[in-house]
Structures are given as structure tokens and as C-alpha cells.
Motif scaffolding. Structure first.
Motif: not given
Length: 698
Positions: A69-94
């Protein structure tokens, strides 16, 4: 390049949580020919755990959710930042657990031959264990489960039934079809149940699945060897499966023999039968094991403390993701272990990345500390409107001064984003507290409680020794009165130390002493057996070649060895009696653990200031309680401590220039380019991170 991590079992999911924070610190990166670090764009993560309610699995999932949620806010605004630059696609195998047999007994109930085989291979307790509870350290149960699970994937695909593993495989296929290299890392423990059975089963399945495309498919494993111990269980082992620390080494040894004998590591690019391109192994010697402060074998209560080895495991995973394994880099195929070059656990323990980690992880922790000690109360009032009527305080104004122009939907989005930032910082700070709390005493200064426990162990061993000697020596023998006095002195010291260390620690000390006594007795029995064999040989096969003096000397040696063995056996018997008495007397209930142990106080260490981190932990505990239960004075004292000493939180040879005053001034001088909910949170967070982080590693 497609990067995939499969976190298998409880330990795998603890590593998964550490992956989330590594992404926040930009610890996943590739290196260009000119030496520039570029953060990995995306990580695909799959949580593989039959215990869907496992607390550690849930914690990792929630941490990743807040991070995104925090990283997506950065990407949405193309905000330069220190950290939070790797998107995580997490799934749980049911795993379609609701449609599967829930145990070995249920799996075989309609097949007479299978029932016979099940009774041969498994005890009744093992066969009736519900898969949804995990495998409780029994990989033999897991092997059967994963075999059935993986064999059904094609059937699910043919039926058009959604499945997270199939979706991940499709994504790998798509990456390879585009000519991209797919790098897959499997991580988990090999001394438990799910990891020990799931890693080899999934690895062989994936290897066969991509066997004809190995030039673009690279696979590694992060194998966790024993590195902690669990509290002794009071459950009946005949009625319930019990996890015992003493079994961990043998289980790990058996697993490693399997990996070595079955050719799991590829010897070269031409080796198409080997499974892994690289295997990374991490573990600790038994003397460095730390008992988990909160331990459970499964379900929601299994939310065990983080450990430094899970942090190091993430570093190994990052190294694999940026290391080539084909062509000119094929020499990197190997089995790796972590080389330790420092006497304590400190930032230099990360070798060439020590400065990067100190700035990245340390800066993230400083941001969390300042957020809770100063920023959050003001931001919460501004965003929720509970502070309406006043104006934004100075350092908040550049970001939040115009939020009164937002409509209700936007205000709601802003509140949710602030909540996500709050929870992410809280999760990360708690993770750091746990890591510091579980640093082995061999890698940091010992606490007073640990020194008392060492003293208790020494005194108890002396007490047992004297009690055994008194039983073996009759009254009136030389030295008998001295033994009696020694026993009384040792008993008196034990009586003093018991309430000081607490009943639970005392009981654990008894179990540890029993384990050592069992090892001593086994060793002594081996010496006796070897001496008996020698004596038999020299008095029978070699009788003519052995002098009577030598026979007599060896007989005396055997008698001495037997006497020591009998004393060891007696000591073990006395310890067993003491354990039964301690359990009957409910020592943990009558002698509570000292406050420092109950509260999980942070020990002195070479990474972080124990006093500042303790203040942050106190503040987090206060925030975690209901508003009406909070102690305003405790919160005020902790906040003030953090604000005064923020620049001392991260230990470093070079003084940290980013004080609280500096950070607040930097926040006040920031700007918000996008007056949207995401823009406000992204601008504030990016400025906060930049304000507290040093520049030396970048």
C-alpha cells in the motif's frame, strides 16, 4: 528477469517476512557493469504452508500488504524515495485443502492395502494428525501430502480450477517465452516437517517442469539448519506429536545426507539431472541456540520471534537473485555457507554490504522511531479531523495543510494510507526488536539474567555430582562429611537462585542438564564397550602375546570406566527425579520469570542502542493497547527518550549527524507535489526517510 521465492513452512514464512523489510531497504538489487546498484523491479512470492492459520504466515502476509500500500502510493505519484522500490507480488497457495483428505487416516480409509501400509509406516498419532495443523516436524507425513498435491496440478488445470501454484507456473512460462531468465529460490528449514518435505518435492517438480528450458531456468534453495531451541513440552508423547529440540540435529543430518546422496546440486551446465544450481545453508552451533520466547507448534499461536539467521537468509536470497549461473557464470553453481568474520553480530557482519545495511535498515528503523515518537499523534489528528479547528504544525504543513479541500472519499483513502504506514512501521520496528532480543548470547554481552542462569547450571551440576557421590560412598568413608557440606551449600545456592531466574528457566535448565547427562552416559557406555572388547581380545585371541601385567592394567581401566558410567547413570536418574518433582510442583507457576524476561527487554548488542530500542518497544506496546488503557506518562517518557537520542539508535563508528532536530527541519522544508491521498503520504514518507538516512553508502 523473473524473480520468484517460494517460502515453505513456518520458517520459510519467517524468512518471507524478512524479505518484505529487505525490499523496503532496497536490499534486492542487481549490479551494472559500472558498479551501480539497481533495485529489483518485482519479486513474486508464494507462501506454501498447510497450516493456513499459522501466526508467522499471517504476519508475513500482513507486512507485505502494508508494504505494498505504501509502495503503490510512491509509484502512483512517481515519488523519488529511499527504499520501497521493489514490488512484492505475494500469494498464498490454498492447496485446495477443503477438498483433500485431512490426514493419512482419511486418505487411506477406503483402501485396505493402503491402510495396512499406513499402519506399517506411521503410528496412530501420526496417521491421525490433521494436515491443516502442519506436520509437527514429521517430514514423512509431508512427503505423502506433497506427492498427492503436486500430482493433481495438471488435473486442476484441465478442470479450469484456479490454483495459485499453476498461476505462478504460467507466469514463469510467460517470462521464459519472452526470453527472460527465471530465477527461483525455495526457502525453509530442513529440521522440521513442511520445509523438510516440501523443498525437495517442489524442487524436483519444478526441475522436471522446466527441464527442456534450463538455459533460462535457474533454481536455488535456502536451507535452514537448526538455529534455535523450543521449550520442553509437558504433553503426553503417546497421545500427541511433540516437537523436541533434541531431535533437530538428527533430522537435519538425515536431510543433508539425502541432498548429498541424491545429486540435488548440479555439477555443471551439462548436468540435467541435478536439481539446484545453488544451495545456501545457514545454522548455528548448539551453544548459540536461543530458546524461543513465544513458541507454538502451529495455528494462530505460532508467531515465533524473528531471528538474525532469517535476516541473513534474505541476504543469501538477494545474492542468488543477482548471481548468474549460466555461460561464463556457470562456475557459480555451488553449495554456499555463510562465512562469519566478526566476534559479535554487528553491521560489519554483513561484510561488503555492512554500510548499505546500516544506512538502509538503520534509516528505516530511525524513520519508524521518529514516526511514533513525534509524528503519528499529530498526523492522526489532522487526517481524522479530531484536531480540526487548529492548523497543521510546522513540519506537517508542506504535506497536510490542504487536506481540508479533499472530499470524503479522499479523506477516507488518506486515513487508510496513514494506517498502512503506521502498521508497516510498527511491524518493522517489532521485527527489529525481536531480532535484537534473539541474538545468541555468544554474539553479544550477556545479560544479568543469563549470568545467573549460567551460575545456576554450574551449581546444579555440582549438587548432582555430590548427591551421586554420597549415594555411591557409604557413611564413614574418607571425605564423606565434606561431600555432605558441599551438597548442603549447593542446595542452599540453588534455593536462592531458583526465584531469581524463575521456574520456567529452572525447568529448562533441568532439561538441558538431562540432555548433557544422556550424552555423557552414551559416550561413557561406548568407552566401556570398547574396553570390554579390547579385554576380551587380549584374554582370548591374543592371550599368548599379552603379559599378565597388561591384562591386569586393562582390567583396572575397565573397572574405572564402569565406575564412572555407573556414576553418570546415577546422576541421570537423580535429574529425572528432579524434573518429575519440578513438574509436579509447578515451578513455573510458583516462581514467575523476572520482569526483564516477561517484558522481553532488549539486551546490549553491537547493532542498536538497547536503551533507545527499549523506549521504542515500550511506545509500540502502548500504541498496541486500547486508548483508555494507555499510560500517557510512559508514552511521554519513551517519546522524549527517542527524540533526544534518535541519532544514537544505530551504533556506528562514525557519529550519526541526523538528529531529531535535523530531521524535523528537513520535514518542514519538504514539499508535496501531488495533493492526492497517495501524494500526501508518499511525499511525507519520502522526506522522512531522506531526513534520517545517512548518505555515505549511496
Amino acid at each position: 528477469m523473473g524473480c520468484y521465492v517460494l517460502a515453505i513452512g513456518g520458517t520459510g514464512n519467517k524468512i518471507l517476512e524478512s524479505i518484505v523489510y529487505a525490499a523496503a531497504a532496497d536490499a534486492f538489487y542487481t549490479i551494472s557493469p559500472n558498479g551501480k546498484r539497481t533495485p529489483v523491479r518485482e519479486l513474486h512470492l508464494l507462501s506454501v504452508d498447510v497450516d493456513a492459520a499459522c501466526g508467522n504466515t499471517t504476519r508475513a502476509s500482513r507486512a507485505a500488504e502494508y508494504y505494498e500500500q505504501v509502495r503503490a502510493a510512491f509509484d502512483e505519484t512517481r515519488q523519488t524515495r529511499r527504499g520501497f522500490r521493489t514490488r512484492l507480488d505475494l500469494r498464498r497457495w490454498n492447496m485446495n485443502l477443503s477438498r483433500r483428505a485431512t490426514s493419512v487416516s482419511r486418505m487411506t480409509e477406503n483402501h485396505a492395502r493402503d491402510q495396512l501400509l499406513s499402519r506399517t509406516l506411521f503410528s496412530k498419532t501420526e496417521a491421525s494428525l490433521e494436515y491443516s495443523e502442519g506436520f509437527r516436524g514429521h517430514p514423512d507425513l509431508g512427503v505423502l501430502f506433497f506427492s498427492d498435491l503436486l500430482s493433481s496440478l495438471d488435473q486442476l488445470r484441465a478442470m479450469g480450477q484456479p490454483d495459485e501454484m499453476n498461476a505462478l507456473l504460467d507466469q514463469m512460462d510467460a517470462d521464459i517465452s519472452r526470453g527472460e531468465t527465471v530465477k527461483v529460490m525455495l526457502c525453509g528449514s530442513i529440521f522440521g516437517g513442511t520445509g523438510a518435505s516440501g523443498i525437495p518435492a517442489l524442487a524436483r517438480y519444478l526441475h522436471e517442469r522446466f527441464r527442456d528450458r534450463l538455459s533460462l531456468f535457474e533454481m536455488g534453495s535456502m536451507l535452514m539448519l537448526p538455529y534455535y531451541k523450543v521449550p520442553p513440552s509437558s504433553h503426553n508423547e503417546e497421545l500427541e506429536i511433540v516437537v523436541k529440540s533434541a531431535d533437530f540435529p538428527d533430522k537435519a543430518r538425515t536431510a543433508l545426507q539425502y541432498y548429498g546422496m541424491s545429486g540435488m546440486i548440479r555439477s555443471s551446465e551439462e548436468d540435467t539431472d541435478g536439481v539446484f544450481d545453488a544451495i545456501y545453508m545457514l545454522g548455528l552451533p548448539p551453544e548459540a541456540f536461543v530458546q524461543t520466547r513465544i513458541y507454538s507448534t502451529g495455528s494462530q499461536s505460532q508467531e515465533n520471534d524473528a531471528h538474525m539467521l532469517e535476516w541473513l537468509a534474505t541476504r543469501c536470497i538477494a545474492a542468488f537473485l543477482r548471481t548468474g549461473m549460466r555461460g561464463a557464470n556457470a562456475h557459480n553453481m555451488d553449495c554456499y555457507y555463510y562465512q562469519w568474520h566478526t566476534p559479535s553480530f554487528c553491521w560489519q557482519s554483513f561484510d561488503s554490504e555492512g554500510e548499505l545495511y546500516r544506512v538502509g535498515y538503520g534509516g528505516l528503523l530511525k524513520a519508524s522511531a521518529l514516526f511514533f515518537a513525534e509524528c503519528y499523534p499529530s498526523l492522526r489528528k489532522l487526517v481524522t479531523g479530531s484536531g480540526r479547528g487548529g492548523s497543521a504544525i510546522g513540519y506537517c504543513a508542506p504535506y497536510f495543510s490542504d487536506i481540508h479541500h479533499m472530499n470524503a472519499l479522499q479523506r477516507d483513502q488518506l486515513e487508510k494510507l496513514l494506517d498502512a504506514l503506521y502498521h508497516f512501521f510498527a511491524f518493522y520496528a517489532n521485527w527489529m526488536v525481536q531480532l535484537t532480543r534473539t541474538i545468541p548470547p555468544t554474539m553479544r554481552p550477556k545479560q544479568q539474567q543469563e549470568l545467573r542462569l549460567d551460575e545456576a547450571s554450574h551449581v546444579y551440576q555440582l549438587l548432582i555430582q555430590r548427591r551421586a557421590q554420597l549415594k555411591m560412598n557409604g557413611e564413614g568413608t574418607p571425605g564423606y562429611d565434606t561431600l555432605v557440606n558441599d551438597r548442603m551449600d549447593a542446595q542452599s545456592q540453588c534455593d536462592i537462585l531458583l526465584p531469581q531466574i524463575g521456574g520456567e528457566a529452572w525447568l529448562e535448565m533441568l532439561f538441558s542438564a538431562r540432555h548433557s547427562a544422556q550424552e555423557q552416559l552414551r559416550h561413557q557406555e561406548t568407552l566401556v564397550a570398547d574396553q570390554e572388547e579390547l579385554l576380551h581380545r587380549i584374554t582370548h585371541q591374543e592371550r599368548q602375546m599379552t603379559s599378565p601385567e597388561e591384562v591386569r592394567r586393562q582390567q583396572e581401566k575397565l573397572a574405572s570406566l564402569r565406575l564412572i558410567r555407573d556414576e553418570y547413570a546415577l546422576r541421570l536418574h537423580l535429574m529425572e527425579e528432579d524434573i518429575r518433582s519440578a513438574v509436579r510442583a509447578d515451578l513455573p507457576g510458583h516462581y514467575p520469570a523476572p520482569a526483564a524476561v516477561r517484558h522481553g527487554d532488549v539486551p546490549e548488542n553491537d547493532l542498536l542502542s538497547a536503551s533507545v530500542l527499549s523506549a521504542l518497544y515500550t511506545l509500540l506496546r502502548q500504541y498496541g493497547t486500547g486508548a483508555e488503557e494507555r499510560d500517557p506518562d510512559a508514552m511521554s517518557r519513551s517519546s522524549l527518550n527517542i527524540q533526544r537520542s534518535l541519532h544514537k539508535l544505530i551504533l556506528s563508528a562514525v557519529p550519526d549527524r541526523r538528529t531529531t532536530a535535523y530531521a524535523i527541519a528537513a520535514l518542514g522544508g519538504g514539499r508535496c507535489a501531488h495533493q492526492t491521498p497517495g501524494g500526501v503520504i508518499a511525499s511525507f514518507t519520502a522526506t522522512l526517510l531522506a531526513a534520517v538516512m545517512e548518505d555515505s553508502a549511496l
